[in-house]
Design an enzyme around this catalytic site. Structure first.
Site, PDB file in Angstrom:
ATOM      1  N   ALA A  64      -5.541  -2.691   0.477  1.00 20.75           N
ATOM      2  CA  ALA A  64      -4.810  -3.365  -0.060  1.00 20.75           C
ATOM      3  C   ALA A  64      -6.034  -2.664  -1.862  1.00 20.75           C
ATOM      4  CB  ALA A  64      -5.203  -4.849  -0.122  1.00 20.75           C
ATOM      5  N   CYS A  65      -5.676  -3.376  -3.045  1.00 23.52           N
ATOM      6  CA  CYS A  65      -6.157  -2.671  -3.911  1.00 23.52           C
ATOM      7  C   CYS A  65      -7.287  -4.053  -4.508  1.00 23.52           C
ATOM      8  CB  CYS A  65      -5.521  -1.521  -4.809  1.00 23.52           C
ATOM      9  SG  CYS A  65      -6.703  -1.380  -6.130  1.00 23.52           S
TER      10      CYS A  65
END
Length: 281
Positions: free
Chosen positions: A148-149
């Site tokens: 996830a960013c």
């Protein structure tokens, strides 16, 4: 309220290039009105390291990838390096204007991840969705190998007992949302860190220790609860049912259309199976 119909496609294990090409081909078909919103489950043959759209290829030790017999591909979505092996990989493709899908990327992520939350709970895990608003919260859940960013101001993360249990990423193209991610049954942190590049061993060991504290797989959590491990079939059922419940949808079991297969084959040749794309940064 009547449930809406979505396609459910189970692709089995595909090559790295095929997996990313199929996700994009479905996005194109949905954008052109040639396919219903779609949930796809898939695996990886061989096990693969995928990197985010913006990630530098120099982060990866390609010699180690070859030694470990791992595939490699660049995703069309953001985020960091993810090792795909003992996991269920999912993709959800849905028009941006679908009822109940928020315009904001982070809020859409929350809505599309509600079904994942129910899936984890069906497997006996007390999963929660935490909103990463403060820098302190972002730092707590961020990890080198995470999918996830956290560039968004208020990203959501799925956690069990404070540790990340799923890595998902999202892209929007052609008025369509594509969200895909990894649901780990088991995790080989050692292998992940063998194929990533670090400036020195001390940094590598420090980040590896941090990663192990921040990310966790389903069967490790079940083992801590003195529960037997779960297999892929059970995990697939939990998440298929969870997503159907959260989105109020019924599944239409399906396969890729001839249109999607043709586009996917072209995308493998021109993009995801091509070094120019995979090593572009």
């Amino acid at each position: 309220m009547m449930a809406n119909s979505w396609r459910f496609i189970h692709s089995g294990a595909c090559s790295p290039a095929e997996n990313m090409a199929i996700d994009e081909a479905i996005l194109i078909a949905v954008s052109e009105g040639k396919a219903l919103p779609t949930l796809r489950f898939y695996g990886w043959n061989p096990p693969t390291l995928s990197i985010g759209y913006f990630q530098k290829a120099s982060d990866i030790r390609f010699e180690a990838l070859r030694e470990e017999g791992l595939g490699f591909v660049r995703r069309p979505t953001g985020g960091r390096a993810v090792l795909h092996d003992r996991e269920l990989t999912y993709s959800i493709v849905v028009p941006e204007n679908y009822p109940g899908i928020p315009r904001s990327v982070t809020e859409a992520y929350r809505v599309l991840s509600e079904g994942l939350l129910l899936g984890f709970r069906a497997l006996g895990l007390n999963a929660q969705m935490v909103q990463l608003i403060t820098d302190e919260e972002k730092q707590k859940y961020e990890s080198v190998g995470s999918a996830a960013c956290f560039d968004s101001p208020s990203w959501y993360e799925l956690v069990v007992e404070g540790r990340k249990v799923a890595g998902s990423a999202q892209t929007r193209q052609k008025d369509v949302v594509l969200q895909h991610g990894s649901i780990l049954l088991d995790m080989d942190t050692e292998q992940l860190f063998r194929v990533l590049h670090f400036s020195n061993d001390r940094l590598k060991e420090k980040l590896k220790a941090q990663f192990s504290q921040k990310a966790v797989a389903i069967n490790e959590l079940r083992s801590q609860q003195q529960k037997p491990p779960v297999g892929l079939k059970e995990v697939e059922k939990a998440f298929r049912d969870g997503i159907a419940r959260a989105m109020n949808i019924e599944w239409v079991p399906s396969a890729l259309s001839a249109f999607e297969r043709e586009i996917a084959e072209q995308l493998v040749r021109e993009k995801y199976g091509n070094e120019e794309w995979n090593l572009r940064r």
